[in-house]
Design a protein around this motif. Sequence first.
Motif, mmCIF file in Angstrom:
data_model
loop_
_atom_site.group_PDB
_atom_site.id
_atom_site.type_symbol
_atom_site.label_atom_id
_atom_site.label_comp_id
_atom_site.label_asym_id
_atom_site.label_seq_id
_atom_site.Cartn_x
_atom_site.Cartn_y
_atom_site.Cartn_z
ATOM 1 N N VAL A 354 49.681 38.208 38.850
ATOM 2 C CA VAL A 354 49.089 38.721 40.089
ATOM 3 C C VAL A 354 49.628 37.989 41.309
ATOM 4 N N ILE A 360 50.219 40.279 47.424
ATOM 5 C CA ILE A 360 49.236 39.206 47.251
ATOM 6 C C ILE A 360 49.710 37.905 47.889
ATOM 7 N N VAL A 367 42.169 35.648 46.309
ATOM 8 C CA VAL A 367 42.126 35.880 44.863
ATOM 9 C C VAL A 367 41.423 34.718 44.170
ATOM 10 N N THR A 404 42.268 31.159 35.209
ATOM 11 C CA THR A 404 42.806 31.514 36.528
ATOM 12 C C THR A 404 42.717 30.352 37.513
#
Length: 532
Positions: A354, A360, A367, A404
């Motif tokens: 991502v 992004i 995020v 993450t």
Amino acid sequence: MVLCGPTFLGPNVYTKPPDGGWGWVVAVAFFLVELFTYGTIKSFGIFLQVLMEEFGESNSRVSWIVSICVFVMTFNGPLSSMLTNRFGFQLVVMTGGVLISSGTITTSFASSVNQMYITYGIVAGLGYCLTFLPTVTILSHYFSRRRSLVIAVASTGEALSMFALAPAFSSLRDLIGWRRTMAMIGALQGTIIICGALLRPIIILPQETETSESSPKNEEAQSTDLIGQDFVRNCPVEKVNCNPEERTLLTKEVRPDVQPSLKNNFDPAQGQKNDVEVDEKPSKFKLLDFSILKECSFILYSLFGLFATLGFFAPQLYIIELSVSRGVERDRATYMLSTMAVAEIFGRFLIGWVLTLNRIQNRKLLVLLVCVISMTVDLVGFTLVTEFYGLAVCCAVYGFFMGTLACTHIPMLAEDDVVGLERMSSAAGVYVFIHSFAGLAGPPLGGVLVDVTENYGSAFYSCAAGMAVSAVFLGLVRPAKRGRLCTKRTFKPNNDTPHIVTEGVNEAEKLTGSTDVSAEAHEERQSCRDVA
């Protein structure tokens, strides 16, 4: 070639971050370092119950072993940065590997929890500090476009340790005892010494300084920017193994505090290049740049790390005992760690992909904020579920978002929204130092709550509270970098009139093409002029 302290493999020279090359070897080394550092710490929960029974200690007393280890590891982050800047990545990481292995093996001979505080908490904890930060720092410099993805994939070593090694060590503990199992873990951690020898420094030759196309030697004589410029600037010029012309170029670019003195100018008519003298008396060099503490964005990001750390270690430490208290068999409860680990691997892969998307690139902190909020909700869920499948789902969700966050919160320092790549080495040391206090308090705080309430679910309340507060600070980082929160008053060098300089004004001016960032700033400037 620049030599600062002993080096086992010479530096690699590139004109830009290679996004590959020897970087893949460094990535494998980082994978193994993660496997035997954070992975081992998170798997320590398999020894929790047996240590309580053997030494007759409470949850909170045994939990202090991990807490002291995490505290020493993070509190000495600045020390790790300074030693890396002075002696290089290889020697520091190899020294850390020796400390980890010897500390863990010595722990297997401990006769009390107090001795474990020293052997595992202090000795091994210091080794963890000297291995993790230098490895992730140099890996960040070998990659540019694929940095987030590579670090995410390489950091799966931590999750693999929980997925495969935790159940294996648990079975081994039941078979041969916890002492021999601990000694075996320490022997395996000796692999970190080899990983340290593979961390070759990297030198970047800026393309804009190229002056000749005919000589390949001139391409190698370009000015250099060693990974973590602090590392190179500390090296004496006389230790540079190159000819005088190359040494001059190296000194001008890498050590701006050394000013060259030209005896004569270059004469294009005669086609002659005259000698250059270099003043080799540099100004005092700082091994650690504490000026980053003046940046509001970095302070807020450090507070995010401080409170988020409360939710990083307690779940892995208490999930087995929580599952047993909810009626799950201990053998099945061990696989809760494996569930977390598998989900964490997917989380690391996904966040790595991502963050490489073009859309992004300017929203990475957003995020990260979404992941923090989601983890907060999941930590509350641990306190509500009462059966195996509910706990398994919570473990999977927690592992995913843990993945993450774990692989991004330190590399995120290299982003311009925080401090930038140039000062990442110093920033990483100060950052982990600041959140070290939460690592020290987190597990014991959970242990106290468990002892008082006699409910393992209580330990997860402190984790959820810490994560919730960290989300607030993380949400303020980007506004602070844009100058919407922090302002400072400065004076023009050639004018007595004071004016307001807002952090992030230059960036805003570039984006908007206007020097008037806000009406409020204009009013503040005007009021200062009136006072003057």
